[in-house]
Design a protein around this motif. Structure first.
Motif, short mmCIF file in Angstrom:
data_model
loop_
_atom_site.label_atom_id
_atom_site.label_comp_id
_atom_site.label_asym_id
_atom_site.label_seq_id
_atom_site.Cartn_x
_atom_site.Cartn_y
_atom_site.Cartn_z
N THR A 45 0.85 -1.18 0.00
CA THR A 45 0.00 0.00 0.00
C THR A 45 0.89 1.23 0.00
N ILE A 46 0.56 2.24 -0.81
CA ILE A 46 1.32 3.48 -0.90
C ILE A 46 0.56 4.56 -0.13
N ASN A 47 1.27 5.28 0.73
CA ASN A 47 0.66 6.32 1.54
C ASN A 47 1.50 7.58 1.47
N PRO A 48 0.99 8.71 0.98
CA PRO A 48 -0.30 8.84 0.31
C PRO A 48 -0.24 8.21 -1.08
N PRO A 49 -1.38 7.91 -1.70
CA PRO A 49 -1.39 7.30 -3.02
C PRO A 49 -0.60 8.12 -4.03
N LEU A 50 -0.04 7.43 -5.02
CA LEU A 50 0.80 8.06 -6.04
C LEU A 50 -0.08 8.73 -7.10
N ASP A 51 0.19 10.02 -7.34
CA ASP A 51 -0.52 10.80 -8.35
C ASP A 51 0.49 11.70 -9.06
N PRO A 52 0.07 12.57 -9.99
CA PRO A 52 1.05 13.37 -10.73
C PRO A 52 1.84 14.40 -9.92
N THR A 53 1.48 14.66 -8.69
CA THR A 53 2.23 15.62 -7.88
C THR A 53 3.47 14.97 -7.28
N VAL B 191 -3.30 7.77 -13.48
CA VAL B 191 -3.76 8.65 -14.54
C VAL B 191 -5.16 9.17 -14.22
N THR B 192 -6.10 8.23 -14.07
CA THR B 192 -7.47 8.63 -13.75
C THR B 192 -7.80 8.41 -12.28
N GLN B 193 -6.97 7.66 -11.60
CA GLN B 193 -7.18 7.37 -10.17
C GLN B 193 -5.81 7.21 -9.52
N PRO B 194 -5.58 7.81 -8.35
CA PRO B 194 -4.28 7.66 -7.68
C PRO B 194 -3.93 6.18 -7.48
N PHE B 195 -2.65 5.86 -7.67
CA PHE B 195 -2.13 4.50 -7.50
C PHE B 195 -1.90 4.29 -6.01
N GLU B 196 -2.72 3.44 -5.39
CA GLU B 196 -2.62 3.25 -3.94
C GLU B 196 -2.26 1.85 -3.50
N ARG B 197 -2.37 0.87 -4.38
CA ARG B 197 -2.02 -0.50 -4.00
C ARG B 197 -1.39 -1.18 -5.20
N GLY B 198 -0.31 -1.96 -4.93
CA GLY B 198 0.38 -2.63 -6.01
C GLY B 198 1.03 -3.91 -5.55
N GLU B 199 1.86 -4.46 -6.43
CA GLU B 199 2.55 -5.72 -6.16
C GLU B 199 3.98 -5.63 -6.70
N PRO C 231 0.26 -2.11 -10.73
CA PRO C 231 -0.79 -1.53 -9.91
C PRO C 231 -1.93 -2.52 -9.70
N LEU C 232 -2.49 -2.51 -8.50
CA LEU C 232 -3.67 -3.32 -8.19
C LEU C 232 -4.89 -2.43 -7.98
N SER D 211 6.48 10.56 -8.11
CA SER D 211 5.34 11.05 -8.89
C SER D 211 5.15 10.07 -10.03
N CYS D 212 3.99 10.05 -10.62
CA CYS D 212 3.77 9.08 -11.70
C CYS D 212 4.12 9.64 -13.07
N VAL D 213 4.69 10.82 -13.15
CA VAL D 213 5.05 11.38 -14.45
C VAL D 213 6.55 11.29 -14.73
N ALA D 214 7.33 10.76 -13.81
CA ALA D 214 8.77 10.64 -14.01
C ALA D 214 9.30 9.48 -13.17
N PRO D 215 10.46 8.91 -13.56
CA PRO D 215 11.08 7.89 -12.71
C PRO D 215 11.33 8.46 -11.31
N PHE D 216 11.29 7.61 -10.31
CA PHE D 216 11.59 8.07 -8.96
C PHE D 216 12.48 7.06 -8.26
N SER D 217 13.07 7.49 -7.17
CA SER D 217 14.00 6.64 -6.43
C SER D 217 13.77 6.82 -4.94
N GLY D 218 14.45 5.98 -4.17
CA GLY D 218 14.32 6.07 -2.72
C GLY D 218 15.10 4.95 -2.06
#
Length: 136
Positions: free
Chosen positions: A10-18, A118-126, A112-113, A60-67
Motif C-alpha cells: 500500500t502506498i501512503n499517500p497514493p501516487l498521483d502526478p504531484t 492517470v485517472t485514479q491515484p495509485f494506492e495499491r500494487g505488487e 498496480p492493483l 510522482s507518476c510522471v517521471a522515474p523516482f528513487s528512494g
C-alpha cells in the motif's frame, strides 16, 4: 542468498502526478530462497516470508523516482530453525521496472492493483523479484 520474492503493498499517500514524499508498506508475501542464512542452509521445501517498507521523497507518476527500502525475510533452515535477515536497499524505477542496489540487489517489476496514476491515484500494487540477491 538468492530469493524469489513477491508481496502486495500500500502506498501512503497514493501516487498521483504531484511530487511529494511517499511510503510503501507491504503485506507479508512469499519468499523462496536458496543458500545460507546466518550460517545455516535454507530449507528449499519451506516457503519463507518477505516484508518490506520503501520511502521516496521525489515520487510522482510522471517521471522515474528513487528512494530507499528495508526488507525483512524469515526462512526455515534445514537444521529446523527459523532465521530472519533484515537488509537495506536503494531503488530506482523506470516504467514498471524496479532496480534495487545495496544489501538486496536485483531487477523486479511492479504492477498496480488499485489505481493507475492517470485517472485514479495509485494506492495499491505488487512487487515481484525473480532473482534478488540478499547480502548478509
Amino acid at each position: 542468498m538468492i530469493c524469489a520474492l513477491n508481496a502486495e503493498f500500500t502506498i501512503n499517500p497514493p501516487l498521483d502526478p504531484t511530487v511529494r514524499s511517499r511510503t510503501a508498506t507491504s503485506d507479508p508475501g512469499p519468499a523462496f530462497c536458496e543458500g545460507q542464512i546466518h550460517g545455516e542452509t535454507v530449507d528449499p521445501t519451506q516457503t519463507g516470508e518477505w516484508r518490506f517498507t520503501a520511502q521516496s521523497i521525489e515520487s510522482s507518476c510522471v517521471a522515474p523516482f528513487s528512494g530507499d527500502g528495508q526488507s525483512r525475510i524469515t526462512l526455515q533452515t534445514t537444521q529446523g530453525n527459523s532465521k530472519t535477515v533484515s537488509v537495506d536497499w536503494n531503488f530506482v524505477t523506470a516504467g514498471t521496472v524496479l532496480t534495487t542496489t545495496g544489501e538486496q540487489t536485483g531487477v523486479g517489476e511492479f504492477r498496480p492493483l488499485i489505481g493507475n496514476c492517470v485517472t485514479q491515484p495509485f494506492e495499491r500494487g505488487e512487487f515481484t523479484f525473480a532473482n534478488a540477491t540478499i547480502k548478509q
